[in-house]
Design a protein around this motif. Structure first.
Motif, mmCIF file in Angstrom:
data_model
loop_
_atom_site.group_PDB
_atom_site.id
_atom_site.type_symbol
_atom_site.label_atom_id
_atom_site.label_comp_id
_atom_site.label_asym_id
_atom_site.label_seq_id
_atom_site.Cartn_x
_atom_site.Cartn_y
_atom_site.Cartn_z
ATOM 1 N N SER A 6 0.838 -1.186 0.000
ATOM 2 C CA SER A 6 0.000 0.000 0.000
ATOM 3 C C SER A 6 0.878 1.242 0.000
ATOM 4 O O SER A 6 2.093 1.161 0.198
ATOM 5 N N GLY A 7 0.242 2.381 -0.198
ATOM 6 C CA GLY A 7 0.960 3.644 -0.126
ATOM 7 C C GLY A 7 1.243 4.304 -1.455
ATOM 8 O O GLY A 7 1.794 5.400 -1.497
ATOM 9 N N GLY A 8 0.880 3.648 -2.541
ATOM 10 C CA GLY A 8 1.096 4.254 -3.837
ATOM 11 C C GLY A 8 0.175 5.441 -4.050
ATOM 12 O O GLY A 8 -0.733 5.697 -3.271
ATOM 13 N N GLY A 9 0.429 6.186 -5.111
ATOM 14 C CA GLY A 9 -0.401 7.336 -5.409
ATOM 15 C C GLY A 9 0.243 8.201 -6.460
ATOM 16 O O GLY A 9 1.183 7.789 -7.138
ATOM 17 N N MET A 10 -0.293 9.389 -6.584
ATOM 18 C CA MET A 10 0.227 10.356 -7.545
ATOM 19 C C MET A 10 0.941 11.463 -6.798
ATOM 20 O O MET A 10 0.454 11.950 -5.781
ATOM 21 N N VAL A 11 2.077 11.868 -7.330
ATOM 22 C CA VAL A 11 2.869 12.908 -6.690
ATOM 23 C C VAL A 11 3.611 13.679 -7.771
ATOM 24 O O VAL A 11 3.898 13.138 -8.838
ATOM 25 N N LEU A 17 6.936 9.610 -1.331
ATOM 26 C CA LEU A 17 5.913 8.637 -0.967
ATOM 27 C C LEU A 17 6.567 7.555 -0.135
ATOM 28 O O LEU A 17 7.768 7.294 -0.280
ATOM 29 N N THR A 18 5.779 6.921 0.707
ATOM 30 C CA THR A 18 6.259 5.760 1.457
ATOM 31 C C THR A 18 5.342 4.576 1.165
ATOM 32 O O THR A 18 4.127 4.668 1.405
ATOM 33 N N LEU A 19 5.915 3.527 0.653
ATOM 34 C CA LEU A 19 5.167 2.292 0.416
ATOM 35 C C LEU A 19 5.325 1.374 1.623
ATOM 36 O O LEU A 19 6.371 1.361 2.271
ATOM 37 N N SER A 20 4.278 0.634 1.905
ATOM 38 C CA SER A 20 4.298 -0.337 2.989
ATOM 39 C C SER A 20 3.996 -1.717 2.425
ATOM 40 O O SER A 20 3.245 -1.845 1.461
ATOM 41 N N TYR A 78 9.015 -1.261 4.534
ATOM 42 C CA TYR A 78 8.694 0.064 4.013
ATOM 43 C C TYR A 78 9.697 0.445 2.934
ATOM 44 O O TYR A 78 10.858 0.029 2.953
ATOM 45 N N LEU A 79 9.234 1.263 2.021
ATOM 46 C CA LEU A 79 10.112 1.847 1.019
ATOM 47 C C LEU A 79 9.818 3.335 0.987
ATOM 48 O O LEU A 79 8.772 3.768 0.499
ATOM 49 N N ARG A 80 10.723 4.113 1.538
ATOM 50 C CA ARG A 80 10.583 5.557 1.516
ATOM 51 C C ARG A 80 11.208 6.065 0.228
ATOM 52 O O ARG A 80 12.372 5.785 -0.058
ATOM 53 N N MET A 81 10.430 6.800 -0.543
ATOM 54 C CA MET A 81 10.878 7.285 -1.842
ATOM 55 C C MET A 81 10.880 8.807 -1.831
ATOM 56 O O MET A 81 9.825 9.435 -1.699
ATOM 57 N N ASN A 82 12.068 9.372 -1.920
ATOM 58 C CA ASN A 82 12.232 10.823 -1.941
ATOM 59 C C ASN A 82 12.703 11.280 -3.317
ATOM 60 O O ASN A 82 13.181 10.480 -4.116
ATOM 61 N N SER A 83 12.572 12.559 -3.549
ATOM 62 C CA SER A 83 13.040 13.163 -4.811
ATOM 63 C C SER A 83 12.556 12.371 -6.020
ATOM 64 O O SER A 83 13.334 12.031 -6.922
ATOM 65 N N LEU A 84 11.284 12.068 -6.013
ATOM 66 C CA LEU A 84 10.725 11.235 -7.069
ATOM 67 C C LEU A 84 10.812 11.916 -8.430
ATOM 68 O O LEU A 84 10.704 13.148 -8.543
ATOM 69 N N LYS A 85 11.021 11.099 -9.428
ATOM 70 C CA LYS A 85 11.162 11.564 -10.806
ATOM 71 C C LYS A 85 10.080 10.917 -11.669
ATOM 72 O O LYS A 85 9.594 9.829 -11.329
ATOM 73 N N VAL A 118 2.487 3.857 -8.598
ATOM 74 C CA VAL A 118 3.129 5.125 -8.263
ATOM 75 C C VAL A 118 3.235 5.934 -9.549
ATOM 76 O O VAL A 118 3.800 5.464 -10.536
ATOM 77 N N THR A 119 2.676 7.122 -9.534
ATOM 78 C CA THR A 119 2.715 7.988 -10.706
ATOM 79 C C THR A 119 3.342 9.315 -10.318
ATOM 80 O O THR A 119 2.876 9.973 -9.377
ATOM 81 N N VAL A 120 4.394 9.680 -11.022
ATOM 82 C CA VAL A 120 5.104 10.924 -10.746
ATOM 83 C C VAL A 120 4.939 11.846 -11.946
ATOM 84 O O VAL A 120 5.353 11.512 -13.055
#
Length: 122
Positions: A6-11, A17-20, A78-85, A118-120
């Motif tokens: 869970s935790g996906g989304g648009m950003v 985003l953080t996935l669990s 968990y997967l913490r995703m920063n500076s998404l591209k 996950v959509t960036v």
């Protein structure tokens, strides 16, 4: 064994985003891996963490931006995703295994969850 991601989304690009990945099963000593698949492309390794959390592995494309972690009390990775591209846009899958000879190899994981999108946007 069941995995629930869970935790996906648009950003927007640059966001986070953080996935669990909740793992339910008879044991708690699972290694957890994260993989992703973009439209029209093969599934790629993203990150992985050993069951004790002492070892983490990352694809070159996400090093320094993504961080894998886990809470064994909750049997959750968990997967913490920063500076998404925009190129991070994909369906992300979590996988688990008790014996995972090669953490970057999807074929070495025994259990898989459904993906989360996950959509960036740029």
């Amino acid at each position: 064994v069941q995995l629930q991601a869970s935790g996906g989304g648009m950003v927007q690009a640059g966001g986070s985003l953080t996935l669990s990945c909740a793992v339910s099963g008879p044991y708690s000593n699972y290694a957890v891996g994260w993989f992703r698949q973009a439209p029209g492309k093969e599934q790629d390794f993203v990150a992985a963490i050993s069951w004790k959390g002492g070892a983490t592995y990352y694809a070159d494309s996400v090093k320094g931006r993504f961080a894998a972690s886990r809470d064994n009390a909750k049997n959750t990775g968990y997967l913490r995703m920063n500076s998404l591209k925009p190129e991070d846009t994909a369906v992300y899958f979590c996988a688990a295994g008790i014996t995972v000879p090669t953490m970057t190899n999807s074929g070495d994981y025994e259990y898989w969850g459904r993906g989360t999108q996950v959509t960036v946007s740029s």
